[in-house]
Scaffold this active site. Structure first.
Site, PDB file in Angstrom:
ATOM      1  N   TYR A  95       0.895  -1.226   0.030  1.00 26.10           N
ATOM      2  CA  TYR A  95      -0.172  -0.052   0.020  1.00 26.10           C
ATOM      3  C   TYR A  95       0.846   1.472  -0.107  1.00 26.10           C
ATOM      4  O   TYR A  95       0.111   2.406   0.007  1.00 26.10           O
ATOM      5  CB  TYR A  95      -0.817  -0.087   1.316  1.00 26.10           C
ATOM      6  CG  TYR A  95      -2.316  -0.124   0.982  1.00 26.10           C
ATOM      7  CD1 TYR A  95      -2.824  -1.517   0.929  1.00 26.10           C
ATOM      8  CD2 TYR A  95      -3.283   0.871   1.001  1.00 26.10           C
ATOM      9  CE1 TYR A  95      -4.182  -1.810   0.478  1.00 26.10           C
ATOM     10  CE2 TYR A  95      -4.507   0.594   0.590  1.00 26.10           C
ATOM     11  CZ  TYR A  95      -5.001  -0.627   0.587  1.00 26.10           C
ATOM     12  OH  TYR A  95      -6.485  -0.963   0.355  1.00 26.10           O
ATOM     13  N   LYS A 136       2.877 -13.696   6.466  1.00 27.44           N
ATOM     14  CA  LYS A 136       3.064 -14.843   5.427  1.00 27.44           C
ATOM     15  C   LYS A 136       4.767 -14.905   5.317  1.00 27.44           C
ATOM     16  O   LYS A 136       4.931 -15.126   4.204  1.00 27.44           O
ATOM     17  CB  LYS A 136       2.480 -14.421   4.089  1.00 27.44           C
ATOM     18  CG  LYS A 136       2.345 -15.444   2.879  1.00 27.44           C
ATOM     19  CD  LYS A 136       1.103 -16.207   3.260  1.00 27.44           C
ATOM     20  CE  LYS A 136       1.516 -17.422   2.316  1.00 27.44           C
ATOM     21  NZ  LYS A 136       0.523 -18.552   2.342  1.00 27.44           N
ATOM     22  N   ASP A 145      -3.491 -16.935   5.637  1.00 31.56           N
ATOM     23  CA  ASP A 145      -4.385 -17.743   4.955  1.00 31.56           C
ATOM     24  C   ASP A 145      -5.059 -18.652   6.149  1.00 31.56           C
ATOM     25  O   ASP A 145      -6.352 -18.727   5.949  1.00 31.56           O
ATOM     26  CB  ASP A 145      -3.755 -18.606   3.763  1.00 31.56           C
ATOM     27  CG  ASP A 145      -2.453 -19.043   3.805  1.00 31.56           C
ATOM     28  OD1 ASP A 145      -1.962 -18.492   4.746  1.00 31.56           O
ATOM     29  OD2 ASP A 145      -1.960 -19.876   3.108  1.00 31.56           O
ATOM     30  N   ASP A 164      -6.110  -4.598   5.557  1.00 28.44           N
ATOM     31  CA  ASP A 164      -7.150  -3.900   4.829  1.00 28.44           C
ATOM     32  C   ASP A 164      -8.064  -5.137   4.225  1.00 28.44           C
ATOM     33  O   ASP A 164      -9.345  -5.084   4.780  1.00 28.44           O
ATOM     34  CB  ASP A 164      -6.453  -3.620   3.513  1.00 28.44           C
ATOM     35  CG  ASP A 164      -7.710  -2.862   2.674  1.00 28.44           C
ATOM     36  OD1 ASP A 164      -8.436  -2.034   3.316  1.00 28.44           O
ATOM     37  OD2 ASP A 164      -7.771  -3.098   1.255  1.00 28.44           O
TER      38      ASP A 164
END
Ligand code: NAD
Length: 362
Positions: free
Chosen positions: A124, A191, A224, A248
């Site tokens: 972002y 992640k 995930d 987000d």
């Protein structure tokens, strides 16, 4: 105590939902002097600029703003006024609580999760390079020289900067908030198994910060897996701290767990300045229809009052919202069991019902 607060109505449904929040705040008898500042479409019309310097100056002067959503122009040009505000004012922590409200159509009960999203970097950050541009090609060639993994010619690129500095301050923010709200466990979401350097640094820094907060349990979870766990059993989570992009997405997911975007409040907080705004966008198709649910903005005002130290007034406002939703009579269409229910009231009438509840309680 009196307060001077910047009010940014925004565009689309923004003016309607901020008017509704203002009406509820007025019922609390707090001495607020509003300084209305434009951003988005009305600012473009008046000043030829989506984010005029007058608006930034007003926020910098008052240090507090309540803001409606602003439409993001699609495609080239200005990236996002919202991102520009957060980055320009260094509002590095985005706070998005997701809490079950009795009377909503939420699929889950007792959810009470605070999502803390790092607001200043990650994908972002806005470092993007266009496809088929010679400067992008130059970067691709340089990367291909030093990396075993090759990038295809003609690709577009988005960079994912993650710094130790930003990871440290957001982790600290999360633990401080957990401590202040007596929450027992903070999860770092990442992640890092795949993005070993960027998310790896975020996780490593989180663990270092956690060592200073022995009274709060620290854990981590891959994004995930978190998404699946949130759908199966959201009640196992209490505080989540995430890099910008995951934050987000996961904050919208959490909003969905507790009844949708119409209810989800948010705050963007820096060291000296804070902007309070709903999680949802400008919902252009509903502009001017007096139809949408202003709860997200009203609850953002609750967060604002807490930030100002007006904890009692914040509680009164929050409880009035909960009471009106629980009664289910004077609520907007999305809070009715059937969205076509003819007894649903408009944005303004819903806010008036909350204001009446506050006044009745006096
Ligand atoms: P959106 O949040 O505006 O709408 C998503 C869905 O939720 C739509 O079906 C909409 O009708 C519904 N919805 C949203 N708010 C609601 C409310 N208060 N009550 C009832 N229903 C509501 O998302 P979008 O359509 O993806 O975005 C529209 C514009 O808003 C885009 O330009 C986007 O970039 C911008 N946006 C701005 C902000 C912000 O200002 N902080 C945040 C998100 C999106």
């Amino acid at each position: 105590m009196s307060y001077k607060i910047t009010l940014i109505p925004g565009d689309g449904i923004g003016p309607e939902v901020t008017d509704a929040a203002r009406l509820c705040l007025e019922a609390l008898d707090i001495d607020i002097k509003w300084e209305v500042a434009l951003a988005g479409e009305p600012a473009l019309k008046k000043y030829g600029n989506l984010l005029p310097s007058q608006t930034l100056d007003s926020i910098k002067r008052n240090k507090i703003a309540l803001k409606g959503p602003i439409t993001t122009p699609v495609g080239g040009g200005f990236r996002s006024i919202n991102v520009a505000l957060r980055q320009g004012l260094d509002l590095y922590a985005c706070l998005r609580p997701a809490r079950y409200i009795e009377g909503t159509k939420s699929k889950y009960k007792d959810v009470d999760i605070i999502v803390i999203r790092e607001n200043s970097e990650d994908l972002y950050a806005g470092v993007e390079l266009k496809d088929n541009d010679p400067r992008t090609q130059d970067i691709i060639n340089r990367i291909n020289d030093i990396s075993e993994k090759k990038i295809k010619q003609g690709s577009a690129l988005s960079l994912k900067p993650i710094s130790e500095f930003a990871s440290r301050r957001i982790s600290r923010f999360a633990f401080e908030l957990a401590r202040a709200q007596k929450r027992k466990k903070v999860f770092c979401v990442h992640k890092a198994n795949i993005m070993k350097y960027t998310d790896g640094l975020f996780l490593k820094t989180f663990r270092e910060v956690a060592a200073d907060y022995r009274d709060i349990e620290a854990a981590d979870i891959i994004v995930d897996n978190l998404s699946m766990q949130l759908v199966i059993n959201p009640n196992q989570f209490n505080v989540l701290v995430l890099p910008n992009l995951y934050g987000d997405i996961i904050s919208d997911l959490c909003a969905g767990l507790v009844g949708g975007l119409g209810l989800a409040a948010g705050a963007n907080i820096g060291d000296n300045i804070a902007i309070f705004e709903p999680v949802h966008g400008s919902a252009p198709k509903y502009t001017g229809k007096n139809k949408v649910n202003p709860t997200a903005t009203i609850r953002s005002a609750v967060l604002m009052l807490k930030h100002l130290g007006e904890v009692k007034k914040a509680k009164i406002l929050e409880e009035a919202v909960f009471a009106v939703i629980k009664e289910g009579r004077s609520v907007t269409y999305d809070l009715k069991p059937n969205r076509d229910d003819p007894t649903a009231v408009g944005t303004k009438e819903y806010a008036q019902a909350i204001a009446a509840k506050i006044k009745k309680g006096k």
